[in-house]
Design a protein around this motif. Structure first.
Motif, short mmCIF file in Angstrom:
data_model
loop_
_atom_site.label_atom_id
_atom_site.label_comp_id
_atom_site.label_asym_id
_atom_site.label_seq_id
_atom_site.Cartn_x
_atom_site.Cartn_y
_atom_site.Cartn_z
N SER A 37 0.86 -1.19 0.00
CA SER A 37 0.00 0.00 0.00
C SER A 37 0.89 1.23 0.00
O SER A 37 1.94 1.24 0.62
N VAL A 38 0.45 2.26 -0.70
CA VAL A 38 1.16 3.54 -0.70
C VAL A 38 0.23 4.57 -0.07
O VAL A 38 -0.95 4.66 -0.43
N PHE A 39 0.78 5.32 0.87
CA PHE A 39 0.03 6.34 1.58
C PHE A 39 0.63 7.70 1.27
O PHE A 39 1.84 7.84 1.13
N GLN A 40 -0.24 8.71 1.19
CA GLN A 40 0.21 10.09 1.04
C GLN A 40 -0.15 10.81 2.32
O GLN A 40 -1.28 10.71 2.80
N ALA A 41 0.83 11.50 2.88
CA ALA A 41 0.61 12.23 4.13
C ALA A 41 0.81 13.72 3.88
O ALA A 41 1.85 14.13 3.37
N ASN A 42 -0.20 14.48 4.21
CA ASN A 42 -0.11 15.94 4.16
C ASN A 42 0.31 16.37 5.56
O ASN A 42 -0.46 16.29 6.51
N CYS A 43 1.57 16.76 5.68
CA CYS A 43 2.14 17.11 6.98
C CYS A 43 1.66 18.48 7.41
O CYS A 43 1.89 19.46 6.71
N GLY A 44 1.01 18.54 8.54
CA GLY A 44 0.53 19.81 9.07
C GLY A 44 1.66 20.59 9.72
O GLY A 44 2.83 20.31 9.50
N GLY A 45 1.30 21.54 10.51
CA GLY A 45 2.30 22.37 11.17
C GLY A 45 2.76 23.49 10.26
O GLY A 45 2.03 23.95 9.40
N THR A 46 4.00 23.90 10.44
CA THR A 46 4.50 25.04 9.68
C THR A 46 5.05 24.67 8.30
O THR A 46 5.18 25.53 7.45
N SER A 47 5.35 23.38 8.06
CA SER A 47 5.99 23.02 6.79
C SER A 47 5.00 22.71 5.67
O SER A 47 5.28 23.00 4.52
N HIS A 48 3.87 22.13 5.97
CA HIS A 48 2.86 21.76 4.97
C HIS A 48 3.45 20.99 3.81
O HIS A 48 3.23 21.29 2.66
N ARG A 49 4.24 19.97 4.12
CA ARG A 49 4.85 19.13 3.09
C ARG A 49 3.95 17.93 2.80
O ARG A 49 3.14 17.55 3.60
N ILE A 50 4.17 17.33 1.64
CA ILE A 50 3.52 16.09 1.26
C ILE A 50 4.60 15.02 1.18
O ILE A 50 5.62 15.24 0.54
N ILE A 51 4.37 13.89 1.84
CA ILE A 51 5.31 12.78 1.69
C ILE A 51 4.50 11.54 1.32
O ILE A 51 3.30 11.46 1.59
N GLU A 52 5.17 10.59 0.66
CA GLU A 52 4.54 9.32 0.32
C GLU A 52 5.32 8.20 0.98
O GLU A 52 6.55 8.21 0.99
N VAL A 53 4.58 7.25 1.53
CA VAL A 53 5.17 6.13 2.26
C VAL A 53 4.62 4.83 1.68
O VAL A 53 3.41 4.70 1.48
N GLU A 54 5.51 3.89 1.42
CA GLU A 54 5.12 2.57 0.94
C GLU A 54 5.19 1.59 2.09
O GLU A 54 6.20 1.52 2.80
N CYS A 55 4.12 0.81 2.29
CA CYS A 55 4.08 -0.20 3.34
C CYS A 55 3.79 -1.56 2.73
O CYS A 55 2.92 -1.68 1.86
N GLY A 56 4.52 -2.55 3.20
CA GLY A 56 4.33 -3.93 2.75
C GLY A 56 4.61 -4.86 3.90
O GLY A 56 4.71 -4.44 5.05
N THR A 57 4.79 -6.11 3.58
CA THR A 57 5.00 -7.11 4.62
C THR A 57 6.30 -6.90 5.38
O THR A 57 6.43 -7.32 6.53
N ALA A 58 7.28 -6.25 4.77
CA ALA A 58 8.58 -6.02 5.42
C ALA A 58 8.63 -4.72 6.22
O ALA A 58 9.64 -4.44 6.86
N GLY A 59 7.58 -3.93 6.19
CA GLY A 59 7.57 -2.67 6.91
C GLY A 59 7.21 -1.51 6.00
O GLY A 59 6.66 -1.72 4.91
N CYS A 60 7.52 -0.30 6.42
CA CYS A 60 7.20 0.90 5.67
C CYS A 60 8.47 1.68 5.37
O CYS A 60 9.42 1.65 6.16
N ARG A 61 8.48 2.36 4.22
CA ARG A 61 9.64 3.19 3.86
C ARG A 61 9.16 4.43 3.14
O ARG A 61 8.12 4.44 2.49
N LEU A 62 9.97 5.48 3.23
CA LEU A 62 9.69 6.74 2.57
C LEU A 62 9.91 6.60 1.08
O LEU A 62 10.95 6.11 0.64
N LEU A 63 8.93 7.01 0.27
CA LEU A 63 9.06 7.00 -1.18
C LEU A 63 9.40 8.38 -1.72
O LEU A 63 10.23 8.54 -2.59
N LEU A 64 8.69 9.38 -1.21
CA LEU A 64 8.81 10.73 -1.75
C LEU A 64 8.65 11.73 -0.63
O LEU A 64 7.75 11.61 0.20
N ARG A 65 9.53 12.71 -0.62
CA ARG A 65 9.42 13.80 0.34
C ARG A 65 9.24 15.07 -0.45
O ARG A 65 10.16 15.53 -1.13
N GLY A 66 8.05 15.64 -0.43
CA GLY A 66 7.73 16.82 -1.23
C GLY A 66 8.25 18.10 -0.61
O GLY A 66 8.61 18.16 0.56
#
Length: 77
Positions: free
Chosen positions: A41-70
Motif C-alpha cells: 500500500s502507498v500512503f500520502q501524508a499531508n504534513c501539518g504544522g508550519t511546513s505543509h509538506r507532502i510525503i509518500e510512504v510505501e508499506c508492505g509485509t517487510a515494513g514501511c519506507r519513505l518513497l517521496l518527500r515533497g
C-alpha cells in the motif's frame, strides 16, 4: 495527531507507518491511501504544522519506507 490514520491500514501496521512519518518530521499528518496492490500500500501524508509538506510512504509485509518527500507548499522552484 495522525488524523486519518485510523481509517487506513498499513500492511506492516500503523506503528510502522507512524514511525516513518515521525522520523520525517510529519507529526500532524492527514493520511490517505493512494495505491494498493497485493501486499503493498502507498500512503500520502499531508504534513501539518508550519511546513505543509507532502510525503509518500510505501508499506508492505517487510515494513514501511519513505518513497517521496515533497517540498514545502509555496516555495519557489
Amino acid at each position: 495527531m495522525f488524523a486519518g490514520l485510523a481509517s487506513t491500514h498499513a500492511n506492516a501496521g500503523d506503528g510502522a507507518l507512524a514511525g516513518v512519518l515521525v522520523r520525517n518530521g510529519c507529526v500532524e499528518a492527514k493520511v490517505t491511501k493512494v495505491y494498493r496492490a497485493a501486499s503493498t500500500s502507498v500512503f500520502q501524508a499531508n504534513c501539518g504544522g508550519t511546513s505543509h509538506r507532502i510525503i509518500e510512504v510505501e508499506c508492505g509485509t517487510a515494513g514501511c519506507r519513505l518513497l517521496l518527500r515533497g517540498d514545502t507548499y509555496g516555495e519557489a522552484e
